[in-house]
Design a protein around this motif. Sequence first.
Motif, PDB file in Angstrom:
ATOM      1  N   ILE A   1       0.845  -1.202   0.000  1.00 31.88           N
ATOM      2  CA  ILE A   1       0.000   0.000   0.000  1.00 31.88           C
ATOM      3  C   ILE A   1       0.877   1.246   0.000  1.00 31.88           C
ATOM      4  N   SER A   2       1.957   1.227   0.755  1.00 30.06           N
ATOM      5  CA  SER A   2       2.869   2.378   0.790  1.00 30.06           C
ATOM      6  C   SER A   2       3.488   2.635  -0.570  1.00 30.06           C
ATOM      7  N   ILE A   3       3.899   1.571  -1.241  1.00 28.55           N
ATOM      8  CA  ILE A   3       4.503   1.715  -2.567  1.00 28.55           C
ATOM      9  C   ILE A   3       3.479   2.259  -3.561  1.00 28.55           C
ATOM     10  N   ILE A   4       2.258   1.756  -3.511  1.00 26.54           N
ATOM     11  CA  ILE A   4       1.199   2.234  -4.413  1.00 26.54           C
ATOM     12  C   ILE A   4       0.943   3.716  -4.178  1.00 26.54           C
ATOM     13  N   LEU A   5       0.822   4.124  -2.926  1.00 25.88           N
ATOM     14  CA  LEU A   5       0.589   5.537  -2.624  1.00 25.88           C
ATOM     15  C   LEU A   5       1.759   6.405  -3.057  1.00 25.88           C
ATOM     16  N   LEU A   6       2.965   5.930  -2.881  1.00 28.66           N
ATOM     17  CA  LEU A   6       4.148   6.671  -3.292  1.00 28.66           C
ATOM     18  C   LEU A   6       4.174   6.863  -4.806  1.00 28.66           C
ATOM     19  N   VAL A   7       3.904   5.785  -5.536  1.00 26.73           N
ATOM     20  CA  VAL A   7       3.888   5.870  -6.997  1.00 26.73           C
ATOM     21  C   VAL A   7       2.791   6.825  -7.467  1.00 26.73           C
ATOM     22  N   MET A   8       1.611   6.735  -6.874  1.00 30.41           N
ATOM     23  CA  MET A   8       0.513   7.637  -7.246  1.00 30.41           C
ATOM     24  C   MET A   8       0.894   9.085  -6.955  1.00 30.41           C
ATOM     25  N   GLY A   9       1.541   9.307  -5.831  1.00 24.52           N
ATOM     26  CA  GLY A   9       1.968  10.658  -5.484  1.00 24.52           C
ATOM     27  C   GLY A   9       2.999  11.204  -6.456  1.00 24.52           C
ATOM     28  N   LEU A  10       3.932  10.369  -6.859  1.00 24.94           N
ATOM     29  CA  LEU A  10       4.957  10.819  -7.803  1.00 24.94           C
ATOM     30  C   LEU A  10       4.361  11.151  -9.158  1.00 24.94           C
ATOM     31  N   PHE A  11       3.456  10.309  -9.647  1.00 25.78           N
ATOM     32  CA  PHE A  11       2.841  10.601 -10.934  1.00 25.78           C
ATOM     33  C   PHE A  11       1.929  11.811 -10.857  1.00 25.78           C
ATOM     34  N   GLY A  12       1.258  12.005  -9.749  1.00 22.82           N
ATOM     35  CA  GLY A  12       0.400  13.183  -9.580  1.00 22.82           C
ATOM     36  C   GLY A  12       1.211  14.460  -9.574  1.00 22.82           C
ATOM     37  N   CYS A  13       2.335  14.466  -8.882  1.00 23.43           N
ATOM     38  CA  CYS A  13       3.199  15.643  -8.838  1.00 23.43           C
ATOM     39  C   CYS A  13       3.884  15.864 -10.178  1.00 23.43           C
ATOM     40  N   GLY A  14       4.185  14.802 -10.863  1.00 23.07           N
ATOM     41  CA  GLY A  14       4.868  14.916 -12.144  1.00 23.07           C
ATOM     42  C   GLY A  14       4.064  15.710 -13.150  1.00 23.07           C
ATOM     43  N   LYS A  15       2.764  15.558 -13.136  1.00 27.85           N
ATOM     44  CA  LYS A  15       1.926  16.311 -14.066  1.00 27.85           C
ATOM     45  C   LYS A  15       2.010  17.801 -13.784  1.00 27.85           C
ATOM     46  N   ARG A  16       1.962  18.172 -12.518  1.00 27.35           N
ATOM     47  CA  ARG A  16       2.011  19.587 -12.177  1.00 27.35           C
ATOM     48  C   ARG A  16       3.392  20.173 -12.451  1.00 27.35           C
ATOM     49  N   LEU A  17       4.435  19.396 -12.225  1.00 30.08           N
ATOM     50  CA  LEU A  17       5.777  19.915 -12.398  1.00 30.08           C
ATOM     51  C   LEU A  17       6.152  20.082 -13.865  1.00 30.08           C
TER      52      LEU A  17
END
Length: 140
Positions: A27-43
């Motif tokens: 679950i931690s890995i899934i949340l981390l990956v989702m967070g990285l992809f979410g931030c990547g769009k904004r960046l």
Amino acid sequence: MWSRLLRCRILMNTKCISIYNMAYRIISIILLVMGLFGCGKRLSSEIPPDKFAAIYIDLKLSKASVQNADSLMKTSDKEILNRMFKKHNVTPEQIRMTVDNYNKDVRKWKEFYEYVSKRLVELKKERTAEEKINPPPSSK
């Protein structure tokens, strides 16, 4: 799997604890990956070159019209910029990121200004053709 987890919760043996640890890690890995992809769009929200050129042209044309009618309209640069941001649906951060990216490679600025100059020629031709079809009213 869920029934096994439920039984493990009741028994609380070492096997069950390792299952909980594994589930927690997944679950931690899934949340981390989702967070990285979410931030990547904004960046990486750099403005496309054609849209950036359109913003630049609109900004220059609106500033020129305000300078010509300065006695009639007291419009600040901030107001003009805010109108452009709303019109083109961009943020100051996106503009800043795009300019920073262009500053890293001078060739991008060269291509940008070549595109802008071509676009201005096209706009002038369109305006001339429009004036031929609908001439401005005479002041007689």
